[in-house]
Design a protein around this motif. Structure first.
Motif, short mmCIF file in Angstrom:
data_model
loop_
_atom_site.label_atom_id
_atom_site.label_comp_id
_atom_site.label_asym_id
_atom_site.label_seq_id
_atom_site.Cartn_x
_atom_site.Cartn_y
_atom_site.Cartn_z
N THR A 1 6.97 -47.58 -23.78
CA THR A 1 5.56 -48.15 -22.60
C THR A 1 4.41 -47.72 -22.73
OG1 THR A 1 5.95 -48.11 -20.31
CG2 THR A 1 7.12 -46.00 -21.56
N SER A 2 3.87 -48.80 -22.02
CA SER A 2 2.42 -48.58 -21.69
C SER A 2 1.90 -47.26 -20.69
CB SER A 2 1.21 -48.92 -21.40
OG SER A 2 2.06 -49.59 -19.56
N MET A 3 3.28 -46.89 -19.71
CA MET A 3 3.26 -45.78 -18.85
C MET A 3 3.17 -44.56 -19.74
SD MET A 3 4.00 -47.26 -16.47
CE MET A 3 4.38 -45.85 -15.39
N TYR A 4 2.71 -44.05 -21.41
CA TYR A 4 2.58 -43.40 -21.25
C TYR A 4 0.83 -43.40 -21.59
CZ TYR A 4 7.26 -41.96 -22.13
OH TYR A 4 8.50 -40.85 -22.40
N ALA A 5 0.09 -44.02 -21.04
CA ALA A 5 -1.35 -43.84 -20.57
C ALA A 5 -1.81 -42.44 -19.80
CB ALA A 5 -2.30 -44.94 -20.31
N LEU A 6 -0.32 -42.18 -18.97
CA LEU A 6 -0.67 -41.08 -17.47
C LEU A 6 -1.08 -39.92 -18.64
CD1 LEU A 6 2.21 -39.48 -18.11
CD2 LEU A 6 2.84 -40.66 -17.00
N VAL A 53 2.67 -43.27 -10.84
CA VAL A 53 4.14 -44.20 -10.61
C VAL A 53 4.83 -43.00 -11.64
CG1 VAL A 53 5.00 -46.14 -11.24
CG2 VAL A 53 3.21 -46.12 -10.19
N GLY A 54 4.04 -42.98 -12.86
CA GLY A 54 5.43 -42.43 -14.18
C GLY A 54 5.17 -40.82 -13.73
N PHE A 55 4.53 -40.25 -13.87
CA PHE A 55 4.95 -38.53 -13.11
C PHE A 55 5.05 -38.13 -12.07
CE2 PHE A 55 3.34 -34.22 -13.97
CZ PHE A 55 3.85 -33.66 -14.78
N GLU A 56 4.33 -38.25 -11.63
CA GLU A 56 4.27 -37.92 -9.64
C GLU A 56 6.18 -38.62 -8.85
OE1 GLU A 56 0.86 -38.48 -7.31
OE2 GLU A 56 0.25 -36.58 -8.08
N GLY A 57 6.23 -39.63 -9.51
CA GLY A 57 7.43 -40.24 -9.15
C GLY A 57 8.38 -40.64 -9.64
N MET A 58 8.41 -39.55 -10.60
CA MET A 58 9.73 -39.70 -11.49
C MET A 58 10.45 -38.99 -12.32
SD MET A 58 9.56 -43.74 -13.10
CE MET A 58 11.20 -43.58 -14.19
N VAL A 59 9.00 -38.01 -13.14
CA VAL A 59 9.41 -37.08 -13.80
C VAL A 59 10.41 -36.04 -13.43
CG1 VAL A 59 8.13 -35.35 -15.16
CG2 VAL A 59 7.18 -37.07 -15.20
N ALA A 60 10.17 -35.05 -12.11
CA ALA A 60 10.84 -34.59 -12.19
C ALA A 60 11.82 -34.90 -10.75
CB ALA A 60 10.40 -33.15 -10.74
N PRO A 108 9.48 -52.83 -10.17
CA PRO A 108 8.50 -54.18 -8.83
C PRO A 108 7.10 -53.05 -9.83
CG PRO A 108 9.86 -53.70 -7.65
CD PRO A 108 10.12 -53.05 -8.85
N LYS A 109 6.96 -52.17 -9.33
CA LYS A 109 5.47 -51.17 -9.52
C LYS A 109 5.65 -51.31 -11.71
CE LYS A 109 5.49 -47.61 -5.79
NZ LYS A 109 6.00 -46.71 -5.53
N PHE A 110 6.64 -51.22 -11.77
CA PHE A 110 6.53 -51.46 -13.56
C PHE A 110 6.20 -52.47 -14.54
CE2 PHE A 110 8.85 -47.81 -15.90
CZ PHE A 110 8.69 -47.06 -15.14
N ALA A 111 6.29 -53.29 -13.32
CA ALA A 111 6.41 -54.37 -13.44
C ALA A 111 4.65 -54.91 -13.55
CB ALA A 111 6.91 -55.91 -12.56
#
Length: 508
Positions: A201-206, A137-144, A158-161
């Motif tokens: 955010t816990s998204m950085y677990a990526l 979600v966080g890298f493939e879907g948003m970074v670039a 919704p995915k973040f939630a």
């Protein structure tokens, strides 16, 4: 015929160089203006007495970001840069003598976790699944991906939630493992892009998945070698890089960026202006004479900025065979983790205790030091300069250095007597050398409401034809972030008009 395809890039940091490469590939005539004496910005280096001190980033975690950049320019990254995988990636140490060596080998990692806390192995495996889900979600879907439209951020909510992005990375680690040492080992990574693990955010677990999937690498010659290779590509495209050149202002006419004025009064015209200067400096200083809609000085001052950095660089004589257990990357923890984070990020207090990142590139790269010698880079996170009672580093630096030395003496006995050359950077250095607001090491802190749409956009709303790259814009700090910001730029800036016209003629 008037040239309609000139682009100016302010700053030859890695984001600016990547932007220049992208624009050169799109047909622009590019001029890069940089105030330092060599390419790389925070990724540049200084050589003293044969010791090369890589000043900023030291590792490459996502090689395909660079591979894609080179490919867009018709080049092969691995022909220009000698990238070596590290194994282990790094060693984490604690005051009780426990250590943890990270690698991409599952069985080795399971053994390391079990060595620290056998009952946490099951929770660690759950953390790996958490990491992969956040990567998707966080890298493939948003970074670039451009995130300057609010809808792009709303779509992922919704995915973040579902992934509990509201929980901190430390909170996620604490939910999976019970041992405080492992909680630190699984959550410290945001510190390398300026974030407080207890609040980002816990998204950085990526990052755990990035390390597992792509490994951790070192470029022979340091990150400076990557910057030099990028500069070579820019020049090979016909671009110009002017060093020791200070941009004083971005010129705006009728709501559009039209060029820049240098500190000596020289005016350079351009159709596209890209700022690799810190976003805060760009809006506060470079656009100081232009009325701003969103990024006013007052709004910037209300932002949360990343921590500052105290960095001690030194070379040692005849130590190549000494301290054999001290590898390329070592993280030496102090007695506190959450308490130290609170002092740095919440209280703005310089603590007596510390955690240190120890970089010893000479164990991998013989070009980093004279034969038989060593080069070291010791980093300690400290408060930035924006606090009410900010640290007076002119007074405190020598005192703090002795405290750092006391910790290092336990790792490298006798190192002080071996030092032949040294250099110290404090947050004041970052403020003066890199024009970083508050001397912050990584621009704005990457909290969830300072990320994606909430971060200064890659395409500026303050002037048409003005774009931002680097740590202060989307997706954020770190080598993958700043290089990816230029990939986002490439999706926003149209091909140069001259090239577009040539393409139409070829088609006809």
């Amino acid at each position: 015929m008037q040239n309609l395809s000139h682009a100016i890039v302010i700053g030859a940091g890695l984001g600016g160089l990547a932007a220049a490469m992208r624009l050169g590939a799109k047909g622009y005539s590019v001029t890069v203006l940089d105030r330092l004496d060599r390419a790389g910005g925070r990724g540049s280096s200084i050589t003293q007495n044969g010791h090369r001190f890589d000043l900023g980033p030291t590792i490459v975690t996502v090689p395909h970001v660079f591979e894609g950049l080179w490919k867009a320019c018709g080049r092969d990254f691995h022909k220009d840069v000698d990238l070596r995988p590290l194994d282990p990636f790094y060693e984490v140490r604690w005051p009780d003598g426990t250590s943890f060596k990270a690698s991409c080998d599952d069985e080795k990692m399971f053994a390391e976790v079990s060595k620290v806390s056998p009952t946490d192995l099951k929770g660690y495996k759950r953390f790996l699944k958490d990491s992969r889900a956040r990567y998707v979600v966080g890298f493939e879907g948003m970074v670039a991906k451009p995130m300057h439209r609010l809808w792009e951020t709303i779509k992922v909510l919704p995915k973040f939630a579902a992934l509990r992005a509201d929980r901190s990375i430390y909170g996620l680690a604490a939910a999976r493992v019970k041992d405080e040492r492992l909680r630190m080992a699984l959550s410290f990574h945001p510190l390398f892009i300026g974030g407080d693990p207890a609040h980002v955010t816990s998204m950085y677990a990526l990052v755990a998945h990035l390390e597992k999937e792509y490994g951790v690498h070192y470029a022979m010659g340091g990150v400076q070698a990557i910057a030099d290779a990028m500069a070579d590509v820019v020049r090979g495209q016909g671009g110009v890089i002017r060093h020791e050149t200070n941009v004083d202002e971005i010129l705006v006419e009728d709501g559009a960026a039209k060029g820049v004025r240098l500190s000596d009064g020289t005016q350079l015209d351009a159709d596209v202006v890209i700022s690799n200067a810190d976003a805060g400096y760009t809006y506060d200083h470079l656009l100081r004479n232009h009325a701003k809609r969103r990024w006013t000085v007052q709004k910037l001052r209300k932002r949360r900025w990343s921590m500052g950095l105290y960095v001690w660089y030194f070379g040692t004589k005849g130590t190549a065979e000494m301290w054999p257990d001290l590898g390329h990357h070592t993280i030496q923890n102090g007695p506190r983790f959450k308490g130290l984070l609170r002092d740095i990020f919440i209280k703005g207090k310089l603590s007596d205790d510390m955690s240190l990142y120890v970089h010893r590139p000479s164990v991998t790269d013989p070009t980093a030091a004279p034969e038989g010698d060593d080069t070291f880079y010791i980093l300690s996170p400290v408060p930035h300069l924006g606090w009410k009672d900010a640290v007076d580093w002119e007074r405190e630096e020598a005192i703090y250095r002795e405290k750092v030395a006391a910790v290092l003496e336990g790792m490298m006995p006798g190192f002080r007597e071996r030092i032949t050359t040294e250099l110290v950077f404090t947050p004041e250095t970052f403020r003066d050398r890199y024009l970083s607001p508050h001397g912050a090491g990584f621009s704005l802190e990457p909290r969830i409401l300072q990320s994606a749409w909430f971060r200064p956009h890659n395409v500026s709303e303050e002037a048409r034809g003005l774009y931002l790259v680097g740590a202060g814009t989307h997706p954020g700090a770190g080598l993958p972030g700043v290089v990816s910001s230029a990939e986002v730029l490439g999706k926003l800036v149209p091909d140069a008009p001259v090239r577009a016209a040539q393409s139409r003629m070829a088609a006809e």
